[in-house]
Design a protein around this motif. Sequence first.
Motif, PDB file in Angstrom:
ATOM      1  N   LEU A  53       0.833  -1.203   0.000  1.00 49.71           N
ATOM      2  CA  LEU A  53       0.000   0.000   0.000  1.00 49.71           C
ATOM      3  C   LEU A  53       0.871   1.258   0.000  1.00 49.71           C
ATOM      4  CD1 LEU A  53      -2.833   1.302   0.225  1.00 49.71           C
ATOM      5  CD2 LEU A  53      -2.442   1.341   2.682  1.00 49.71           C
ATOM      6  N   LEU A  54       1.865   1.299   0.865  1.00 51.52           N
ATOM      7  CA  LEU A  54       2.758   2.459   0.916  1.00 51.52           C
ATOM      8  C   LEU A  54       3.508   2.613  -0.400  1.00 51.52           C
ATOM      9  CD1 LEU A  54       3.882   4.731   2.703  1.00 51.52           C
ATOM     10  CD2 LEU A  54       5.702   3.164   3.351  1.00 51.52           C
ATOM     11  N   ARG A  55       3.963   1.521  -0.957  1.00 56.72           N
ATOM     12  CA  ARG A  55       4.704   1.544  -2.216  1.00 56.72           C
ATOM     13  C   ARG A  55       3.852   2.082  -3.354  1.00 56.72           C
ATOM     14  NH1 ARG A  55       4.844  -2.124  -6.080  1.00 56.72           N
ATOM     15  NH2 ARG A  55       6.573  -2.018  -7.531  1.00 56.72           N
ATOM     16  N   THR A  56       2.618   1.609  -3.479  1.00 55.81           N
ATOM     17  CA  THR A  56       1.762   2.055  -4.573  1.00 55.81           C
ATOM     18  C   THR A  56       1.349   3.513  -4.417  1.00 55.81           C
ATOM     19  OG1 THR A  56      -0.212   1.208  -3.470  1.00 55.81           O
ATOM     20  CG2 THR A  56       0.863  -0.228  -5.074  1.00 55.81           C
ATOM     21  N   ARG A  57       1.270   3.997  -3.199  1.00 55.57           N
ATOM     22  CA  ARG A  57       0.901   5.395  -2.982  1.00 55.57           C
ATOM     23  C   ARG A  57       2.036   6.358  -3.291  1.00 55.57           C
ATOM     24  NH1 ARG A  57      -3.885   6.223   0.488  1.00 55.57           N
ATOM     25  NH2 ARG A  57      -5.188   4.516  -0.235  1.00 55.57           N
ATOM     26  N   LEU A  58       3.287   5.922  -3.129  1.00 55.89           N
ATOM     27  CA  LEU A  58       4.416   6.846  -3.243  1.00 55.89           C
ATOM     28  C   LEU A  58       5.314   6.632  -4.445  1.00 55.89           C
ATOM     29  CD1 LEU A  58       5.552   7.062   0.478  1.00 55.89           C
ATOM     30  CD2 LEU A  58       4.183   8.688  -0.818  1.00 55.89           C
ATOM     31  N   ILE A  59       5.256   5.490  -5.107  1.00 56.41           N
ATOM     32  CA  ILE A  59       6.215   5.209  -6.176  1.00 56.41           C
ATOM     33  C   ILE A  59       6.071   6.223  -7.311  1.00 56.41           C
ATOM     34  CG2 ILE A  59       4.805   3.599  -7.501  1.00 56.41           C
ATOM     35  CD1 ILE A  59       7.392   1.904  -7.743  1.00 56.41           C
TER      36      ILE A  59
END
Length: 68
Positions: A53-59
Amino acid sequence: MSGDCIVVADDALPFGSPLAERRVNLSSIRCPRLGNPRKDEKSPPYAREAKDLLRTRLIGRQVWTLLV
Protein backbone atom coordinates in the motif's frame (compact mmCIF):
# COMPACT_ATOMS: atom_id res chain seq x y z
CA MET A 1 11.50 -3.19 4.07
CA SER A 2 8.12 -2.61 5.74
CA GLY A 3 5.05 -0.40 5.66
CA ASP A 4 6.65 2.34 7.75
CA CYS A 5 9.90 2.82 5.82
CA ILE A 6 10.60 4.22 2.35
CA VAL A 7 13.72 4.80 0.28
CA VAL A 8 13.93 8.32 -1.15
CA ALA A 9 16.17 9.10 -4.14
CA ASP A 10 17.74 12.55 -4.48
CA ASP A 11 17.58 13.65 -8.12
CA ALA A 12 20.21 16.35 -7.58
CA LEU A 13 22.94 13.75 -6.98
CA PRO A 14 24.41 11.47 -9.67
CA PHE A 15 22.80 8.06 -10.08
CA GLY A 16 24.70 5.34 -8.21
CA SER A 17 26.14 7.69 -5.61
CA PRO A 18 25.86 6.31 -2.06
CA LEU A 19 24.31 9.59 -0.96
CA ALA A 20 21.65 9.54 -3.72
CA GLU A 21 19.31 7.28 -1.72
CA ARG A 22 18.13 7.75 1.83
CA ARG A 23 16.03 5.47 4.03
CA VAL A 24 13.21 7.34 5.76
CA ASN A 25 11.11 5.90 8.59
CA LEU A 26 7.66 7.40 8.96
CA SER A 27 7.02 8.89 12.37
CA SER A 28 4.44 7.41 14.77
CA ILE A 29 3.64 4.46 12.50
CA ARG A 30 4.28 0.86 13.50
CA CYS A 31 3.87 -1.76 10.80
CA PRO A 32 4.76 -5.44 10.97
CA ARG A 33 8.18 -6.34 9.59
CA LEU A 34 8.45 -8.78 6.72
CA GLY A 35 9.72 -12.23 7.55
CA ASN A 36 13.12 -13.47 6.39
CA PRO A 37 12.89 -16.54 4.11
CA ARG A 38 16.58 -17.32 4.68
CA LYS A 39 15.89 -17.81 8.38
CA ASP A 40 12.52 -19.53 7.76
CA GLU A 41 10.69 -16.59 9.38
CA LYS A 42 7.13 -16.02 8.26
CA SER A 43 5.72 -12.54 7.79
CA PRO A 44 3.12 -11.42 10.33
CA PRO A 45 -0.45 -10.85 9.10
CA TYR A 46 -0.83 -7.82 6.81
CA ALA A 47 2.92 -7.11 6.60
CA ARG A 48 3.02 -7.54 2.81
CA GLU A 49 -0.22 -5.56 2.34
CA ALA A 50 1.12 -2.63 4.41
CA LYS A 51 4.33 -2.50 2.38
CA ASP A 52 2.50 -2.72 -0.95
CA LEU A 53 0.00 0.00 0.00
CA LEU A 54 2.76 2.46 0.92
CA ARG A 55 4.70 1.54 -2.22
CA THR A 56 1.76 2.06 -4.57
CA ARG A 57 0.90 5.39 -2.98
CA LEU A 58 4.42 6.85 -3.24
CA ILE A 59 6.21 5.21 -6.18
CA GLY A 60 7.22 7.76 -8.80
CA ARG A 61 5.99 10.74 -6.78
CA GLN A 62 7.93 13.70 -5.51
CA VAL A 63 8.14 13.84 -1.71
CA TRP A 64 9.65 16.31 0.71
CA THR A 65 11.46 15.16 3.82
CA LEU A 66 11.93 17.11 7.00
CA LEU A 67 15.21 16.08 8.55
CA VAL A 68 15.64 16.93 12.19
